[in-house]
Motif scaffolding. Sequence first.
Motif, PDB file in Angstrom:
ATOM      1  N   PRO A 176       0.808  -1.288  -0.022  1.00 32.72           N
ATOM      2  CA  PRO A 176      -0.105   0.087  -0.031  1.00 32.72           C
ATOM      3  C   PRO A 176       0.803   1.310   0.030  1.00 32.72           C
ATOM      4  CG  PRO A 176      -0.084  -0.901   2.265  1.00 32.72           C
ATOM      5  CD  PRO A 176       0.657  -2.052   1.147  1.00 32.72           C
ATOM      6  N   ILE A 178       1.866   4.778   1.178  1.00 30.91           N
ATOM      7  CA  ILE A 178       1.635   5.335   2.682  1.00 30.91           C
ATOM      8  C   ILE A 178       1.895   6.824   2.262  1.00 30.91           C
ATOM      9  CG2 ILE A 178       2.601   5.465   4.996  1.00 30.91           C
ATOM     10  CD1 ILE A 178       1.897   2.710   4.453  1.00 30.91           C
ATOM     11  N   ARG A 187      -1.803   8.243   8.564  1.00 27.39           N
ATOM     12  CA  ARG A 187      -1.291   7.702   7.501  1.00 27.39           C
ATOM     13  C   ARG A 187      -1.905   6.225   7.669  1.00 27.39           C
ATOM     14  NH1 ARG A 187       4.249   9.851   9.164  1.00 27.39           N
ATOM     15  NH2 ARG A 187       4.085  11.993   8.653  1.00 27.39           N
ATOM     16  N   VAL A 188      -1.540   5.729   8.698  1.00 23.55           N
ATOM     17  CA  VAL A 188      -2.043   4.225   8.828  1.00 23.55           C
ATOM     18  C   VAL A 188      -3.646   4.100   8.419  1.00 23.55           C
ATOM     19  CG1 VAL A 188      -2.636   2.564  10.420  1.00 23.55           C
ATOM     20  CG2 VAL A 188      -0.392   3.748  10.675  1.00 23.55           C
ATOM     21  N   PHE A 189      -4.473   4.955   8.710  1.00 25.02           N
ATOM     22  CA  PHE A 189      -5.653   4.892   8.367  1.00 25.02           C
ATOM     23  C   PHE A 189      -6.304   5.032   6.746  1.00 25.02           C
ATOM     24  CE2 PHE A 189      -8.565   5.226  12.298  1.00 25.02           C
ATOM     25  CZ  PHE A 189      -7.866   4.643  13.298  1.00 25.02           C
ATOM     26  N   ALA A 191      -3.751   4.587   4.680  1.00 24.04           N
ATOM     27  CA  ALA A 191      -3.024   3.555   3.843  1.00 24.04           C
ATOM     28  C   ALA A 191      -3.811   2.266   3.746  1.00 24.04           C
ATOM     29  CB  ALA A 191      -1.578   3.221   4.553  1.00 24.04           C
ATOM     30  N   MET A 192      -4.381   1.971   4.990  1.00 23.12           N
ATOM     31  CA  MET A 192      -5.328   0.773   4.897  1.00 23.12           C
ATOM     32  C   MET A 192      -6.669   1.158   4.224  1.00 23.12           C
ATOM     33  SD  MET A 192      -4.421  -0.845   8.753  1.00 23.12           S
ATOM     34  CE  MET A 192      -5.760  -2.176   8.524  1.00 23.12           C
ATOM     35  N   LYS A 193      -7.174   2.073   4.221  1.00 17.03           N
ATOM     36  CA  LYS A 193      -8.367   2.287   3.637  1.00 17.03           C
ATOM     37  C   LYS A 193      -8.252   2.278   2.109  1.00 17.03           C
ATOM     38  CE  LYS A 193     -10.064   6.565   3.399  1.00 17.03           C
ATOM     39  NZ  LYS A 193     -10.590   7.909   3.814  1.00 17.03           N
ATOM     40  N   PHE A 195      -5.960   0.632   0.316  1.00 19.62           N
ATOM     41  CA  PHE A 195      -5.159  -0.438  -0.055  1.00 19.62           C
ATOM     42  C   PHE A 195      -6.277  -1.385  -0.990  1.00 19.62           C
ATOM     43  CE2 PHE A 195      -3.920  -4.854   0.142  1.00 19.62           C
ATOM     44  CZ  PHE A 195      -2.533  -4.820  -0.459  1.00 19.62           C
TER      45      PHE A 195
ATOM     46  N   PRO B  29      -1.066  -5.121   3.988  1.00 20.55           N
ATOM     47  CA  PRO B  29      -1.707  -3.682   4.041  1.00 20.55           C
ATOM     48  C   PRO B  29      -1.412  -3.434   5.674  1.00 20.55           C
ATOM     49  CG  PRO B  29      -3.474  -5.362   3.834  1.00 20.55           C
ATOM     50  CD  PRO B  29      -2.085  -6.063   3.414  1.00 20.55           C
ATOM     51  N   SER B  32       2.511  -3.094   6.486  1.00 21.31           N
ATOM     52  CA  SER B  32       3.286  -1.835   5.657  1.00 21.31           C
ATOM     53  C   SER B  32       2.929  -0.665   6.542  1.00 21.31           C
ATOM     54  CB  SER B  32       2.679  -1.837   4.530  1.00 21.31           C
ATOM     55  OG  SER B  32       3.181  -2.531   3.595  1.00 21.31           O
ATOM     56  N   ALA B  33       1.536  -0.565   6.795  1.00 19.29           N
ATOM     57  CA  ALA B  33       1.239   0.716   7.665  1.00 19.29           C
ATOM     58  C   ALA B  33       1.885   0.797   9.032  1.00 19.29           C
ATOM     59  CB  ALA B  33      -0.404   0.738   7.799  1.00 19.29           C
ATOM     60  N   LYS B  36       5.785   1.595   8.028  1.00 21.53           N
ATOM     61  CA  LYS B  36       6.346   2.475   7.161  1.00 21.53           C
ATOM     62  C   LYS B  36       5.471   3.990   7.420  1.00 21.53           C
ATOM     63  CE  LYS B  36       7.600  -0.489   3.253  1.00 21.53           C
ATOM     64  NZ  LYS B  36       7.572  -0.626   1.831  1.00 21.53           N
ATOM     65  N   SER B  37       4.598   3.932   8.514  1.00 17.14           N
ATOM     66  CA  SER B  37       3.890   5.326   8.744  1.00 17.14           C
ATOM     67  C   SER B  37       4.710   6.154   9.418  1.00 17.14           C
ATOM     68  CB  SER B  37       2.616   5.033   9.272  1.00 17.14           C
ATOM     69  OG  SER B  37       1.754   4.075   8.288  1.00 17.14           O
ATOM     70  N   GLN B 130      -5.702  -0.993  13.288  1.00  9.32           N
ATOM     71  CA  GLN B 130      -5.082   0.330  12.785  1.00  9.32           C
ATOM     72  C   GLN B 130      -4.660   1.176  13.941  1.00  9.32           C
ATOM     73  OE1 GLN B 130      -8.578   2.028  10.977  1.00  9.32           O
ATOM     74  NE2 GLN B 130      -8.183   1.446   8.920  1.00  9.32           N
ATOM     75  N   ALA B 134      -0.593   2.084  14.154  1.00 11.33           N
ATOM     76  CA  ALA B 134      -0.349   3.458  14.565  1.00 11.33           C
ATOM     77  C   ALA B 134       0.810   3.730  15.592  1.00 11.33           C
ATOM     78  CB  ALA B 134      -1.351   4.341  14.594  1.00 11.33           C
TER      79      ALA B 134
END
Lengths: 197, 337
Positions: A176, A178, A187-189, A191-193, A195, B29, B32-33, B36-37, B130, B134
């Motif tokens: 995904p 970022i 960023r996490v949210f 990226a996952m959203k 993907f 996914p 990676s998050a 890499k975040s 998530q 994070a």
Amino acid sequence: MATSLFKRNRRRFEEETAEAPAAEAAETTESDTNSDNEFINILTEMGLSAEQAQAVYQMAQDLAKEGSGEKVEASRMRRARMSAMRRRMAGRGTRERFSSQGREARAERFERRERPARSRFARSERMARPERSNFSSEIISRQRATIAELRSQLKEFGAQPAAQRMSSQRQAPQAPVIPAAGSIQERVFEAMKNFGK
Amino acid sequence: MSYPVNRFRRRNFDVSVAANTYAGELALPIMSAALKSNDTIAKNFVRVMDGIHHKAVIQTLNANDTIQAAGCDYADGEDLTLSERVLTLIDLKVNETICRKTIYPTWQGTATSRAASNLMTQEFVNYTLQLTAAKTAENLETLLWQGSAVFTKGFLCNDGTALASLTKAKVDASAVGGYTGVDITAITNANAIAQFNLVYTTAATSKPAILNKPNLAFYVSNKTYALYCQQLAGLGAGNANSLLGINNLATAQSFNNVTFMGIKINVCPGMYDDFIMLTYEDNLIVGTNLGTDLNEVRWIPAYEYDGSDNVKIVMQMAVGVQTVTPADIVLGFTLFT
């Protein structure tokens, strides 16, 4: 009384049917011969020799035969297609759609669809439809010929799709993306959203 | 009215499939998050190598002057030197327990859809994953720079020692070991420019080649960057040119994309304060096992098995750091002498 009347009628029917085709055939042959001669006479009157007129007549006959053959084939195909369509459409009336009978018919159709094609009809039934299998084999052979022709054309152009083997290796999974903006949680949210979109 | 049972729809298998394990590609996914975040990776301050199983060899080719006088015989110049740096991944894991009772109202508050049941929907599973990802990313930011007892070698320290008790030996044993060092004093809003200048001067005199490298950047912590911006605004003493700061706007200006002598400044929250590092971004490498089957994420509904109200989140991954050419790193810090 009723039986004797039936027998008499039947005998008369058999006699008529036995005589009719012979007479019909004789008539057809006679009329055909007359029209042929007339056609050849007209051609000779127009200035052609007898042999030339005969040859022209023969060509016309051949063409007519071929044309009628195609016509028969096309009409057969059309009839087969129409009857298949009619069979599909059968039982889909408004009344049947909402009735319990209609539902059963649909369920039956669904069941039939689930079964493999080979077992759908009995062997005798399948044998009784030689014209359908002939048509499909003709279509397939025609398509094969077209494909072979196209392939040879592509070969001339240098492109050979059959020669290029598809890679059996699986494509690497895409990680995904970022985003650089926002807080870590955002960023996490994100990226996952996003993907797989 | 009766509806016939459709026997083709009724399928009973003796296999129960748990949908709460994400391994290999499915973990991608989430992992990676999680990895890499953080700022250092998300903003491309370092080079990232994924798909490493345990170790990766980074080869470097150094060359002296290769041109020589022409002659009839072959004469090996022996000017090329092939060296290598090994990036070793450290296996890490995350084991966290989240109480549904605690987190569920928070999720309900943030979720836009109204859920009428108390079922753990896929959205809730994603939300908890998530959140954990994070927090993992935040933690990893610090590990990348300072290391830790389990992560061992970070870029600036080999065991995660706090700045107060950090020694030069620990910095030397870190991933930047072999750096070009310069002694600077503790950074304030009165001397930040001078400390940046010390590092820049060392680069200009000792390692001038790196000044032409693409992606050359200063690496500093949040604190160092903030103090530098303050001095630029004229808040600290020592800004001899103008007390109104650069552009004569004092504090009434935004400090976006601030540079020093045209070299951009990368702000890494995981870095130690009072450290200024100058190098190019390709010189710093972070390796992960993302994309392999070795990383895994599990969301375990523990409440179904042990009578608790908990869900457990498990992440398995491996990360490591390395530098390509340590001598191309100019590092200014107070412990240098």
